[in-house]
Every structure is written in structure tokens, then in C-alpha cells.
Motif scaffolding. Sequence first.
Motif, PDB file in Angstrom:
ATOM      1  N   HIS A 173       0.723  -1.205   0.206  1.00 50.23           N
ATOM      2  CA  HIS A 173      -0.005   0.046  -0.014  1.00 50.23           C
ATOM      3  C   HIS A 173       0.864   1.352   0.116  1.00 50.23           C
ATOM      4  O   HIS A 173       0.355   2.444  -0.166  1.00 50.23           O
ATOM      5  N   ASP A 183       0.996   1.031  -7.590  1.00 47.14           N
ATOM      6  CA  ASP A 183       0.036   0.033  -7.813  1.00 47.14           C
ATOM      7  C   ASP A 183       0.376  -1.035  -8.686  1.00 47.14           C
ATOM      8  O   ASP A 183      -0.030  -2.140  -8.745  1.00 47.14           O
ATOM      9  N   ASP A 184       1.252  -0.801  -9.572  1.00 47.03           N
ATOM     10  CA  ASP A 184       1.759  -1.566 -10.610  1.00 47.03           C
ATOM     11  C   ASP A 184       2.840  -2.743 -10.264  1.00 47.03           C
ATOM     12  O   ASP A 184       3.198  -3.429 -10.996  1.00 47.03           O
ATOM     13  N   VAL A 228      -3.111  -3.901   1.557  1.00 46.70           N
ATOM     14  CA  VAL A 228      -3.342  -2.997   0.460  1.00 46.70           C
ATOM     15  C   VAL A 228      -4.689  -2.141   0.758  1.00 46.70           C
ATOM     16  O   VAL A 228      -5.301  -2.712   1.682  1.00 46.70           O
ATOM     17  N   GLN A 239      -6.970  -0.877  -3.938  1.00 50.28           N
ATOM     18  CA  GLN A 239      -6.196  -1.840  -4.546  1.00 50.28           C
ATOM     19  C   GLN A 239      -6.455  -3.375  -4.251  1.00 50.28           C
ATOM     20  O   GLN A 239      -5.527  -4.244  -5.002  1.00 50.28           O
ATOM     21  N   LYS A 244      -6.204  -5.559  -7.196  1.00 54.29           N
ATOM     22  CA  LYS A 244      -4.651  -6.215  -7.261  1.00 54.29           C
ATOM     23  C   LYS A 244      -4.361  -7.378  -6.661  1.00 54.29           C
ATOM     24  O   LYS A 244      -3.675  -8.169  -7.351  1.00 54.29           O
TER      25      LYS A 244
END
Length: 279
Positions: free
Chosen positions: A112, A116-117, A142, A146, A149
Motif C-alpha cells: 500500500h 500500484d503496478d 493493500v 488496490q 490487485k
Amino acid sequence: MIIDTHLHLIDRSALRYPWLAGVPPLNRDFSYEEYAAEAQRVGVERVLHMEVDVDPADIEAETARVDGLSRQAGSMLVGAIASCRPEDTNFPAYLERQRANPFVKGFRRVLHVVPDDLSEGAVFRENVKRLGGTGLTFDLVVLPHQIPKAIALADLAPDVQFVLDHCGVPDIKGGAEHPWRAHMSEIARRPNVMAKISGVVAYADPGNWTVGSLRPYVEHTIAAFGWDRVVWGSDWPVCTLGGGLSTWVAATHALLSGCSIAERDRLLSGNARKLWRLE
């Protein structure tokens, strides 16, 4: 009995914590002795140490230090969730070293506070897949936006057991339930993901939260995952931002007041014992 699956210890004389400078209330040492004195009064009997996002060069030193504490007479420490960097190409060698240490029960990479990638990289994903069949878990921390993800990781590595920390980090202080609520329901559909009831007092209004303000978030998490897929954690010393360990334990018991003894026992100890094979 309570098994605390989320204890952080901070020793600035031995390890480096780059993030602490930005959180003044936590920028001091938090020792095992300080934690244990309070934990034993509220019914905690066994503890897993959770990595504290130390400087990458100190990752293995952190695990070794906690392992040493576990060998002291009367220690409640029974394992560690170690830090890792799955985005690095040297992760496979690191994994093999940790597999040789039975004290290591799983891993976490804090997500976190990074782009994000990061978890979408090919190296990261291939390395997380390497945990399949090892019996080692992977904790996910997260923010609500997120969670998709995290869902993608769970889908890409169905043989890996994931643990979603802190009820998915809801914005309790802001009273926000969306998109958190829908995302929690969706990730709970993945049988290889469990949820950790932890951390929520730190996301509530520090001087104003009540059991009632925590209840919608904790109850939705438990309802989504079911009593067999939830574990409990103190998130000490982060929980001191919202009242402390004793306050969080008391709030937990209040939140569980309507459940059965069997349900309470699964959340507080039984599921953790089974997941991490704790004696």
C-alpha cells in the motif's frame, strides 16, 4: 487462548526502518518485553511476528533477531512472517534460504506504500507463484482501491495461501464503505485467501471510535470470508494509535459477543493454528 498473528517489534539500535521518520508516535523502540507484559494479561499465549518493512539490507537480520527472541525461556513467539521482495530476481535464492528455517511461516511485501503496478510485474508474479506447495503464506496489505490487485494475485497463484491484512484497510474514520465493501465480497470468493481481523482501530478516529463504528467493517469481513477463513492480529504497536492492545482485545470480545464459542475460538486461535501448523 488467543494467537496473535500480527506483532511488530521495533529495535532502532539493531535495524533500520526508513518509514518511521514519517510516523512520530511510532518512532521509538517497541520491545518484546513491553508487548509481552500486556499481552499475557489479556490472554495472548502465542505470537507470530510480522515484518516491519525494514531497510531491504536488514530483512534477514530482522528474521534472525526475532528467531533469537523466540528461543528465550518463556517466549510466546512461535514464528515469523518475513519481509520479502518478489520484484527482485534474487528472490528464488532468498526463498530457499527461508524454507530451511522452520521459524519462517510466511512472507509479506508491503504494497500500500508502493506504486500500484508493482504487483503486476512479471518477475513479482512468477516469484509469488513459487510459494505454491511450500506451505508458506503470503500476507497482503493493500488499500481498498488496490484490492483488485490482490484479487489478481490470488487468481494467478491459486496454489498459494494468501492472508488479507487489516480487514482490507477500510477508511473507518471517513465512514467509507465503498468500494471497500464490494471488493471484500469479491476477494472473499477466492478460496485461497483468508482475512485478518486486525489493524482497524488505527483506521478509526483515534479519540472517537467505538465498537459500533468498527462493527460494520469487522462483521462484513467475517460474513464474507466465513468463520473458517479469518484469523486475529493485534497489529501492535500500530494499535497504540487507536487505544492500545488491551483496548483492541476488549473491543474484539465485544464484537464477538453474539457468536458461538466455537466461532470465537476459530477466529482467535484455531484457524491460525491450522494455517501455520502451530503446536
